[in-house]
Design an enzyme around this catalytic site. Structure first.
Site, PDB file in Angstrom:
ATOM      1  N   ASP A   1      27.217  10.359   5.989  1.00 13.10           N
ATOM      2  CA  ASP A   1      27.606   9.308   5.000  1.00 13.10           C
ATOM      3  C   ASP A   1      28.638   8.438   5.750  1.00 13.10           C
ATOM      4  O   ASP A   1      28.442   8.599   7.144  1.00 13.10           O
ATOM      5  CB  ASP A   1      28.458   9.878   4.077  1.00 13.10           C
ATOM      6  CG  ASP A   1      29.730  10.235   4.141  1.00 13.10           C
ATOM      7  OD1 ASP A   1      29.641  10.944   5.242  1.00 13.10           O
ATOM      8  OD2 ASP A   1      30.509  10.504   3.318  1.00 13.10           O
TER       9      ASP A   1
ATOM     10  N   GLY B   1      36.002  12.502   8.426  1.00 15.72           N
ATOM     11  CA  GLY B   1      34.493  12.425   8.143  1.00 15.72           C
ATOM     12  C   GLY B   1      34.157  13.449   7.040  1.00 15.72           C
ATOM     13  O   GLY B   1      34.765  14.427   6.993  1.00 15.72           O
ATOM     14  N   THR B   2      33.325  13.079   6.257  1.00 17.81           N
ATOM     15  CA  THR B   2      33.057  14.028   5.218  1.00 17.81           C
ATOM     16  C   THR B   2      31.694  14.751   5.231  1.00 17.81           C
ATOM     17  O   THR B   2      31.637  15.777   5.633  1.00 17.81           O
ATOM     18  CB  THR B   2      33.078  13.380   3.774  1.00 17.81           C
ATOM     19  OG1 THR B   2      32.156  12.109   3.825  1.00 17.81           O
ATOM     20  CG2 THR B   2      34.295  12.880   3.605  1.00 17.81           C
ATOM     21  N   THR B   3      30.615  14.119   4.935  1.00 18.42           N
ATOM     22  CA  THR B   3      29.388  14.722   4.769  1.00 18.42           C
ATOM     23  C   THR B   3      28.160  14.169   5.781  1.00 18.42           C
ATOM     24  O   THR B   3      28.005  13.122   5.933  1.00 18.42           O
ATOM     25  CB  THR B   3      28.821  14.624   3.409  1.00 18.42           C
ATOM     26  OG1 THR B   3      29.585  14.862   2.440  1.00 18.42           O
ATOM     27  CG2 THR B   3      27.488  15.461   3.200  1.00 18.42           C
TER      28      THR B   3
END
Length: 167
Positions: free
Chosen positions: A23, A6-8
């Site tokens: 996101d 998972g990123t941001t």
């Protein structure tokens, strides 16, 4: 193959609480592994946790966190304080330290409405379980520097819930 990440995710305080957002993509290296992953979860009635890092491990950590909060409330007859919840999440992250050394890192954000202080509070964590209370906003994940830069330019102390949600 690498594990999906998972990123941001980000959070910002407003007059009556905190807004969290993330996101929807999970990546595998430079590829999109999933386009509709959930990254923000309700922890209890007044708090939420958002994830960045290895998605599968992070989601399991959130599930354990939710169950432990529910268990505490049933046993003690009261909700764990927001500060107590933030500390408990730090212990869960610290428990992942052996996996972090292998590159399987989970870095959550935690936020909620503190009934005792009657204000929103938010916390960021590092990969080894360090817990840091953020003053107005925070972000974690690969896009966190850009998100923080954006929030730095638009944040005001007198934001309404609607304005905070629109950001």
């Amino acid at each position: 193959p690498t594990a999906p990440e998972g990123t941001t995710v980000l959070a910002l305080r407003f007059e009556g609480g905190v807004v969290m957002a993330g996101d929807r993509r999970a990546t595998e290296g430079n590829l999109v592994a999933h386009r509709r992953i959930r990254k923000v979860f309700q922890a209890d009635k007044y708090s939420a946790v958002a994830i960045a890092g290895v998605a599968g491990i992070a989601i399991e950590m959130v599930r354990l966190f939710q169950v432990e909060l529910e268990h505490y409330e049933k046993i003690e007859g009261v909700r764990l304080s927001l500060e107590g919840q933030a500390s408990f999440l730090a212990r869960l992250v610290r428990g992942q330290l052996p996996m972090a050394f292998q590159g399987l890192i989970v870095v959550p954000m935690f936020a909620g409405y503190d009934e005792r202080e009657q204000r929103g509070r938010l916390y960021s964590y590092d990969a080894v379980g360090g817990r840091y209370e953020e003053v107005d906003f925070g972000s974690t994940g690969s896009g966190s520097r850009l998100a923080k830069s954006y929030l730095r330019t638009v944040y005001r102390e007198d934001l309404s819930a609607e304005e905070a949600s629109d950001m």
